[in-house]
Design an enzyme around this catalytic site. Structure first.
Site, short mmCIF file in Angstrom:
data_model
loop_
_atom_site.label_atom_id
_atom_site.label_comp_id
_atom_site.label_asym_id
_atom_site.label_seq_id
_atom_site.Cartn_x
_atom_site.Cartn_y
_atom_site.Cartn_z
N SER A 250 0.84 -1.19 0.00
CA SER A 250 0.00 0.00 0.00
C SER A 250 0.88 1.24 0.00
O SER A 250 2.10 1.15 0.13
CB SER A 250 -0.89 0.00 1.24
OG SER A 250 -0.13 0.41 2.36
N LYS A 251 0.22 2.37 -0.12
CA LYS A 251 0.92 3.66 -0.15
C LYS A 251 1.92 3.79 1.00
O LYS A 251 2.98 4.39 0.85
CB LYS A 251 -0.09 4.81 -0.01
CG LYS A 251 -0.82 5.14 -1.29
CD LYS A 251 -0.45 6.55 -1.76
CE LYS A 251 -1.02 6.90 -3.12
NZ LYS A 251 -0.35 6.20 -4.21
N ARG A 252 1.55 3.22 2.15
CA ARG A 252 2.41 3.35 3.33
C ARG A 252 3.77 2.66 3.15
O ARG A 252 4.70 2.90 3.89
CB ARG A 252 1.70 2.80 4.57
CG ARG A 252 1.01 3.88 5.37
CD ARG A 252 0.04 3.27 6.35
NE ARG A 252 -1.10 2.69 5.62
CZ ARG A 252 -1.69 1.56 5.93
NH1 ARG A 252 -1.27 0.84 6.94
NH2 ARG A 252 -2.73 1.13 5.23
N ASP A 253 3.87 1.79 2.17
CA ASP A 253 5.13 1.07 1.98
C ASP A 253 6.14 1.86 1.15
O ASP A 253 7.15 1.33 0.71
CB ASP A 253 4.86 -0.29 1.33
CG ASP A 253 4.00 -1.15 2.23
OD1 ASP A 253 4.38 -1.32 3.40
OD2 ASP A 253 2.94 -1.62 1.78
N GLY A 254 5.85 3.11 0.89
CA GLY A 254 6.82 3.95 0.19
C GLY A 254 6.31 4.42 -1.15
O GLY A 254 6.16 5.60 -1.37
#
Ligand code: GLU
Length: 481
Positions: A250-254
């Site tokens: 997801s977006k949170r992974d970079g």
């Protein structure tokens, strides 16, 4: 039969790495079998679809070099085909108008929840009489069109990655909404599962290759193929891309969109190579290859069933491999936009090429070049504290004065004379070479570490600002700190 495959992105977001990987696997399969690869933009979700996303998807595919034989086709331009097919199903009583209100559906779900049942539509409007339909319509209710899902029944297919897959139709959520109806009673936009089947039939798709998140849709779609009397294509579900914790990326992974990876300084060659490795392994054990090389041996037997873990270290390693072996002119062209967006005033091409040669072996991503070369471009050098400490030492002054004099004495500085200069100055001051290089590096770059010093000296001496060698100006400035 000739292979015909497609990528069918929805323009509800930028080109996602998962979609790009699916596109690449379709492309590889088409190439492997001399087939056709088609691009179809699934833009029927009018609330969430946007032109800027379509643009981003097209540009992303282009950047990756994933070219298609036909398209892009847009679903919003194919309404007539969907309407015709819906009427076939309505006429055959395989589909019907459902007049349930949102409140009724909500209540249905609440009751199911209270009884610990999975939420589903209970098919209550399946057999409405003409009279009942007319009454609902007169009451101002707006219908949707639902496709009848036969229950109980098993739907099976042989998946090219997962092998035999079976779904029980009772787990499909009840009769499927396939289209909405507009205020004039006309079929308006169809929903995903229906449009996709009509398109895949019309476009004569032989193999539907897509992400594993569509597995439940495949069961529904097979029922639609059957109802329409169409030939069912082969299906192939690719493993999801997971983060390092094993959850869907997801977006949170970079980064998740191809344009973000592009901005981070990855090159398409490396990115394609990496995407191939997200789920596939080479029978010959290679890790570095071009898509065309992969296409020669690509088969789905070598695609993993298990999710593919995204590994930044591997991507970085691959990217550095490509950057280190890239032709300098090519690398220079790719670095220029990054330098420009950092606001650097670029020198002439020959000088830039020498800058590229200096930093190329140390690059992991293109963006690394910005900080690595800031000291070469900047007009107002920033000094690190450690550098200031060195520059303020008593012993520094004579060294810098001697270097400046030596530079003035040399008519044209060359790589050889630049590297000899440290030795000569050291000798004349009875110092070790390191005692010359350290203060000089601080004066030239504002840092105690950095790229090769003689190459840096040469580049800064060749760079002329306000008719002065930047190297000399910096030495002057350091002397006056
Ligand atoms: N529009 C769907 C998506 O972006 C396509 C799924 C399919 O390939 O059928 O996920």
């Amino acid at each position: 039969m000739a292979v015909r495959v497609r990528i069918a992105p929805s323009p509800t977001g930028n080109l996602h790495i998962g979609t790009a990987r699916t596109a690449l696997f379709n492309w590889l399969y088409a190439k492997r079998h001399q087939g056709e690869f088609i691009l179809r933009v699934e833009d029927t979700d009018q609330e969430r679809s946007q032109d800027k996303y379509t643009q981003n998807i097209l540009e992303g595919l282009k950047w990756l070099g994933i070219d298609y034989n036909s398209g892009p086709f847009f679903q919003t331009q194919r309404l007539e085909q969907y309407r015709a097919a819906i009427h076939i199903l309505l006429d055959q009583e395989l589909a019907y108008y459902c007049y349930c209100t949102e409140a009724e559906l909500e209540q249905m779900r609440e009751e199911q929840k209270a009884q610990k049942q999975a939420p589903r539509y209970d098919n209550r409007h399946r057999y409405l009489t003409k009279q009942q339909r007319a009454e609902f319509a007169a009451a101002g209710r707006k219908p949707v069109i639902r496709f009848m899902i036969e229950e109980p029944r098993e739907v099976s297919w042989f998946d090219m990655v997962r092998g035999e897959v079976t779904w029980n139709t009772k787990d499909l959520g009840g009769d499927l909404v396939i289209a909405r109806v507009d205020d004039h009673g006309q079929v308006s936009l169809p929903l995903y599962n229906f449009a996709v089947v009509i398109d895949d039939i019309d476009m004569e798709i032989t193999h539907v290759i897509r992400g594993e998140d569509h597995i439940a849709n495949t069961a529904k779609q097979i029922l639609l193929y059957e109802a329409l009397g169409a030939e069912i294509p082969e299906f192939c579900h690719l493993p999801l891309i997971l983060n390092s914790q094993g959850a869907k990326i997801s977006k949170r992974d970079g980064a998740t969109s191809v344009s973000e990876f592009q901005q981070l300084g990855y090159v398409p060659e490396a990115f394609n190579n990496y995407m191939v490795l997200l789920g596939w392994s080479d029978p010959n054990g290679r890790e570095i290859f071009t898509p065309s090389e992969v296409a020669e041996v690509f088969e789905f037997e070598r695609v993993n069933k298990a999710g593919a873990r995204f590994d930044w270290d591997k991507l970085n390693w691959l990217n550095s491999q490509y950057l280190h072996s890239m032709d300098v002119e090519d690398l220079c062209d790719r670095l220029i936009p990054f330098w420009q967006s950092a606001g650097f005033e670029l020198g002439d091409r020959g000088w830039l090429i020498d800058v590229v040669k200096l930093i190329a072996p140390s690059l992991t991503v293109l963006t690394d070049a910005v900080e690595m070369t800031r000291y070469l471009f900047s007009e107002d050098l920033a000094y690190k504290d450690e550098a200031i400490t060195v520059l303020k030492q008593e012993s520094t002054k004579p060294v810098l004065i001697a270097v400046a004099q030596a530079l003035k004495d040399i008519e044209t500085l060359t790589p050889e004379s630049a590297s000899n200069l440290f030795q000569t100055v050291a000798k004349s001051l009875s110092l070790k070479k390191g005692a010359v290089m350290k203060p000089l590096r601080c004066a030239l770059s504002g840092d105690i570490h950095g790229p090769d010093l003689s190459a840096s000296l040469l580049l800064l001496h060749q760079r002329i600002l306000d008719q002065n060698s930047v190297a000399l100006t910096r030495i002057e400035k350091a002397l006056n700190l």
